[in-house]
Design a protein around this motif. Structure first.
Motif: not given
Length: 163
Positions: A16, A30-31, A33, A5-7, A19
């Protein structure tokens, strides 16, 4: 299986890179944002009070660990997802080009936050007329002499960052 999960904020910026690495490895994630207005409430919950943050979770949803700092995350994922280079030398060369990309990114950031319009224009012209051409010439030469890759014989996270 590990889940990521990237927050990060709801724009490209420093998140980026992460990502792109996950996409290059065809790794689902899980992106998360977040909007700037939500950041003050979340800040104290991050490891270093900044974003991006990568959370790694087990199949059962238990958090295994959290990592902050975009380049630490990038190097970690590169190793995990086999985009770091196949040996120590390739990994070091990939790191060199990845860090170099951040030097260039920082020049854009400097321009973005400059308040004096004359100074901003001066910085923009220097970037476009000197910094980028000089640096890209070196990078393009490396790509030409190394079969289209910055480090090793295959794609590394440094190549992904330069996309």
């Amino acid at each position: 299986m590990v889940h990521y999960k990237l927050t990060y904020f709801n724009f490209r910026g420093r998140g980026e890179i992460v990502r792109l690495i996950l996409a290059a490895a065809n790794q689902p994630f899980e992106d998360d944002r977040i909007e700037m207005s939500n950041w003050p409430a979340l800040k104290s919950q991050t490891p270093l009070g900044q974003l991006p943050v990568l959370e790694t979770m087990s199949d059962s949803g238990d958090r295994i660990y959290r990592v902050a700092q975009s380049m630490a995350i990038a190097r970690h994922l590169a190793r995990e997802l086999k985009l770091a280079g196949s040996n120590e030398v390739e990994q070091t060369i990939a790191d060199m080009y990845a860090e170099h990309s951040q030097d260039l990114f920082n020049e854009y950031v400097k321009i973005h936050f400059e308040k004096d319009e004359a100074k901003k224009q001066e910085l923009r012209e220097k970037l476009q007329n000197e910094t980028l051409p000089n640096n890209f010439a070196k990078t393009e030469a490396r790509l030409a002499q190394n079969n289209g890759h910055l480090a090793g014989s295959g794609i590394t996270y440094a190549d992904v960052i330069y996309i």
